[in-house]
Design a protein around this motif. Structure first.
Motif, PDB file in Angstrom:
ATOM      1  N   ARG A 171      21.274  13.839  55.032  1.00  0.00           N
ATOM      2  CA  ARG A 171      21.803  12.230  55.457  1.00  0.00           C
ATOM      3  C   ARG A 171      20.761  11.239  55.535  1.00  0.00           C
ATOM      4  O   ARG A 171      19.464  11.580  55.733  1.00  0.00           O
ATOM      5  N   ASN A 204      24.307   8.600  46.463  1.00  0.00           N
ATOM      6  CA  ASN A 204      25.314   9.662  46.663  1.00  0.00           C
ATOM      7  C   ASN A 204      24.473  11.132  46.504  1.00  0.00           C
ATOM      8  O   ASN A 204      24.966  12.149  46.957  1.00  0.00           O
ATOM      9  N   LEU A 258      27.535  -1.480  51.509  1.00  0.00           N
ATOM     10  CA  LEU A 258      28.049  -1.180  52.897  1.00  0.00           C
ATOM     11  C   LEU A 258      29.573  -1.653  52.547  1.00  0.00           C
ATOM     12  O   LEU A 258      30.315  -0.802  53.165  1.00  0.00           O
ATOM     13  N   LYS A 268      31.519   0.500  50.753  1.00  0.00           N
ATOM     14  CA  LYS A 268      31.330   2.074  51.498  1.00  0.00           C
ATOM     15  C   LYS A 268      30.841   2.970  50.657  1.00  0.00           C
ATOM     16  O   LYS A 268      31.022   4.109  50.749  1.00  0.00           O
ATOM     17  N   GLU A 269      29.573   2.607  49.805  1.00  0.00           N
ATOM     18  CA  GLU A 269      28.825   3.576  49.135  1.00  0.00           C
ATOM     19  C   GLU A 269      27.690   3.960  50.009  1.00  0.00           C
ATOM     20  O   GLU A 269      26.901   4.999  49.546  1.00  0.00           O
ATOM     21  N   THR A 270      27.409   3.563  51.081  1.00  0.00           N
ATOM     22  CA  THR A 270      26.194   4.178  51.969  1.00  0.00           C
ATOM     23  C   THR A 270      26.946   4.049  53.472  1.00  0.00           C
ATOM     24  O   THR A 270      27.663   3.189  53.751  1.00  0.00           O
ATOM     25  N   ASN A 271      26.082   4.670  54.361  1.00  0.00           N
ATOM     26  CA  ASN A 271      26.705   4.952  55.861  1.00  0.00           C
ATOM     27  C   ASN A 271      25.561   4.818  56.433  1.00  0.00           C
ATOM     28  O   ASN A 271      24.579   5.759  56.208  1.00  0.00           O
ATOM     29  N   SER A 327      25.311   5.210  59.880  1.00  0.00           N
ATOM     30  CA  SER A 327      25.485   5.809  61.297  1.00  0.00           C
ATOM     31  C   SER A 327      24.809   6.941  61.554  1.00  0.00           C
ATOM     32  O   SER A 327      24.453   7.096  62.537  1.00  0.00           O
ATOM     33  N   THR A 328      23.861   7.279  60.628  1.00  0.00           N
ATOM     34  CA  THR A 328      22.963   8.605  60.980  1.00  0.00           C
ATOM     35  C   THR A 328      21.486   7.948  60.952  1.00  0.00           C
ATOM     36  O   THR A 328      20.849   8.905  61.028  1.00  0.00           O
ATOM     37  N   GLU A 356      26.033  -2.020  62.035  1.00  0.00           N
ATOM     38  CA  GLU A 356      26.163  -0.658  61.625  1.00  0.00           C
ATOM     39  C   GLU A 356      25.413   0.430  61.728  1.00  0.00           C
ATOM     40  O   GLU A 356      25.766   1.731  61.510  1.00  0.00           O
ATOM     41  N   THR A 357      24.220   0.198  62.487  1.00  0.00           N
ATOM     42  CA  THR A 357      23.257   1.476  62.711  1.00  0.00           C
ATOM     43  C   THR A 357      23.454   1.808  64.281  1.00  0.00           C
ATOM     44  O   THR A 357      24.103   0.838  64.995  1.00  0.00           O
TER      45      THR A 357
END
Ligand code: AMP
Length: 572
Positions: free
Chosen positions: A72, A121, A138, A141-144, A146-147, A174-175
């Motif tokens: 992640r 990915n 973002l 939705k190609e990256t996230n 939240s982690t 978004e973080t």
């Protein structure tokens, strides 16, 4: 903390540092690394210029904290430009080369988004990104994020200056709230302060060197010329330094292109770097500059960002930036890694005030120099050429077969004549060009300045006079003291019994008029007003004065000097 070994860094990182031949930590690393390692990372504000080693300062501890077995995304580094983004990603890749399974992704505009999506990915624990491209990813939705455990805002001042404020806020939203935020910036303008207030929790503040203070190995020279002679002055400066390897900073893309075109046409190894060039062109130019095939890079501030070159001999300000901090930043590109550098300003008299602002920001003096004469340049070039000749390697094998014939051809000439001819072969270009070269320096003495009509004076009234034992030098000192300005040109002074008139550079009218607030002479408020009478334009008779720090009114002196005992703090 003097060595990397004492910093509790992992052996994998220490091996990579050794491969890079980093002998000891740079000051920013000595401060930041132990703190982040011991604190298990926490919020931080670091004021440090580019080139101070900040990438390793945050990169090494953040890499150490990464859970390599987990794919992640754990660290996000936001950079203002594509160049810096790539450079940071490359640096982190080399620091992490012995850490198995750590992957660094660089995402930035102007390159295929599909390829970047593929890399993301595949699971990168570290993302280096420019804000625009990351937002795009973002949204798709190609990256996230939240982690994420830690976010670095690298060159935060530049990101805000480039208008990324809204993008940054969207990304940060978004973080996770419990992440750590590390903000690196060369300057701390109000917009950056705001970001630190909104997004950093109880940050540790570290300043490397003094805030905004120019690099130590840099000397600052200013050449005053008429605006129309700017390019000729540039040529003379470049000709005077035959080994120059530097950046010529311009204000606009158009000016950058024009100056570079002129230099190329005149036979210099110059190229432009600005935002109107395609990415591929920009990369090629930077590559040529790094490899020194191009020795003069003519650039805008924005385009030159991210260009990491350590051994520049000169930075030339073809035109000054609006903000003093930008000058400090430009000049900090030379004199790096303990080397000496020269930062040069080509200016005209109207820019004197800007130069004072820059001196204040740098906390250093800028030396005003005379533009080199044709004779000085020819002399310098000539001896440079002779030195080169002395040092040249002779390829005996290649040249020997021709020597006999060459000696034969030259046997009619005396030794002195041969030397003269060889030297002239190289040197006639300079002699011809500078044969009738005029003096470009503007005479900056006040008398001449007025004859040039460069200064527009206003006439002021002040309610102090002979009765107060006011003399012209004291009046000048008082004005400088009240206004806290060094360079206000003062014209004619007329001291009457209970009041006086003086002329001063009209540019400073508001400064002078506003300077008397809360200022007293003994118990009388000091009053300065614009006199309705315009200054007489009789150049020949006028004598001129400027700041005279021996006046007794100088702020440092007014407490010690018996004459100024009459003038208590804020009470003159
Ligand atoms: P940065 O400010 O991170 O862009 O680093 C400026 C330059 O200094 C880069 O070329 C780095 O590779 C180099 N550098 C970073 N740390 C060290 C070190 N401890 N010793 C020598 N060079 C370094």
């Amino acid at each position: 903390m003097t060595t990397f070994n004492e910093m509790n860094l992992s052996t994998d990182l220490l091996r990579a540092i050794e491969d890079l031949n980093f002998e000891k930590p740079m000051p920013v690393q000595a401060e930041v690394i132990p703190y982040l390692i011991e604190k298990n990372v926490s919020d931080m504000i670091v004021l440090a210029q580019t080139g101070t080693g900040k990438t390793a300062a945050y990169g090494l501890p953040l890499l150490q904290k990464i859970d390599a077995d987990n794919r992640r995304t754990q660290v996000l580094i936001l950079c203002p430009t594509r160049e810096l983004c790539i450079q940071v990603a490359e640096d982190l890749t080399s620091y992490s080369k012995y850490i198995k399974k750590v992957k660094i992704a660089a995402v930035f505009g102007g390159a295929s988004i599909e390829r970047q999506i593929k890399v993301l990915n595949s699971g990168a624990q570290v993302i280096c990104a420019t804000p625009g491209r990351l937002l795009d990813l973002l949204r798709r939705k190609e990256t996230n994020l939240s982690t994420i455990n830690a976010v670095v805002l690298d060159e935060a001042d530049e990101m805000l200056k480039m208008g990324f404020r809204d993008d940054l806020e969207s990304i940060l939203s978004e973080t996770p709230d419990d992440k750590n935020t590390l903000l690196f910036s060369a300057t701390m303008p109000p917009e950056v302060m705001q970001i630190t207030k909104n997004y950093l929790k109880d940050p540790k503040e570290i300043t490397i060197g003094e805030k905004n203070v120019g690099a130590d190995g840099v000397v600052h020279h200013c050449y005053m010329v008429q605006a129309k002679d700017r390019y000729l002055a540039l040529k003379r400066i470049v000709d005077f330094y035959p080994e120059i390897y530097g950046i010529v900073f311009c204000r606009t893309k158009k000016e950058t292109q024009e100056v570079a075109d002129h230099l190329m046409r005149d036979g210099y190894n110059a190229e432009p770097l600005h935002g109107d060039l395609s990415q591929a062109q920009r990369e090629l130019v930077m590559q040529k500059f790094r490899s020194k095939h191009v020795t003069l890079l003519v650039a805008t501030d924005v385009a030159a960002r991210g260009l990491d070159v350590d051994d520049l001999t000169h930075v030339i300000n073809y035109n000054l930036p609006d903000e003093a901090e930008v000058y400090t930043h430009r000049s900090g590109r030379t004199g790096r890694a303990g080397k000496k550098g020269i930062s040069i300003i080509i200016a005209n008299l109207r820019e004197k005030r800007k130069i004072s602002d820059i001196e204040r920001n740098l906390k250093k003096q800028i030396e005003t120099k005379k533009i080199f004469t044709g004779k000085e340049i020819c002399e310098k070039q000539l001896f440079h050429m002779i030195d080169k000749m002395v040092q040249v390697d002779v390829n005996e094998d290649e040249i020997n077969p021709f020597l006999e014939l060459i000696y034969k051809k030259l046997e009619w000439f005396e030794r002195e004549e041969i030397i003269k001819k060889f030297v002239s072969l190289e040197f006639n270009r300079f002699l011809d060009y500078y044969k009738d070269a005029k003096d470009l320096t503007i005479n900056t003495s006040f008398k001449d300045r007025n004859q040039n009509s460069d200064i527009n004076f206003n006439r002021f009234f002040i309610n102090l006079g002979n009765i107060d034992k006011l003399t012209p030098p004291e009046l000048i000192g008082l004005i400088n003291d009240l206004t806290d300005q060094k360079h206000i040109a003062i014209g004619k002074i007329d001291i009457k019994k209970t009041f006086s008139f003086f002329e001063a550079d009209a540019v400073y009218t508001d400064t002078i008029l506003n300077s008397t607030e809360d200022a007293y002479f003994e118990d009388r408020p000091i009053s300065i007003e614009l006199s309705s009478e315009r200054p007489q334009r009789d150049n020949k008779k006028r004598s001129f004065h400027r700041k005279n720090s021996q006046s007794g009114f100088n702020s440092d002196k007014r407490r010690n000097n018996s004459k100024s005992d009459r003038y208590k703090d804020k009470r003159y």
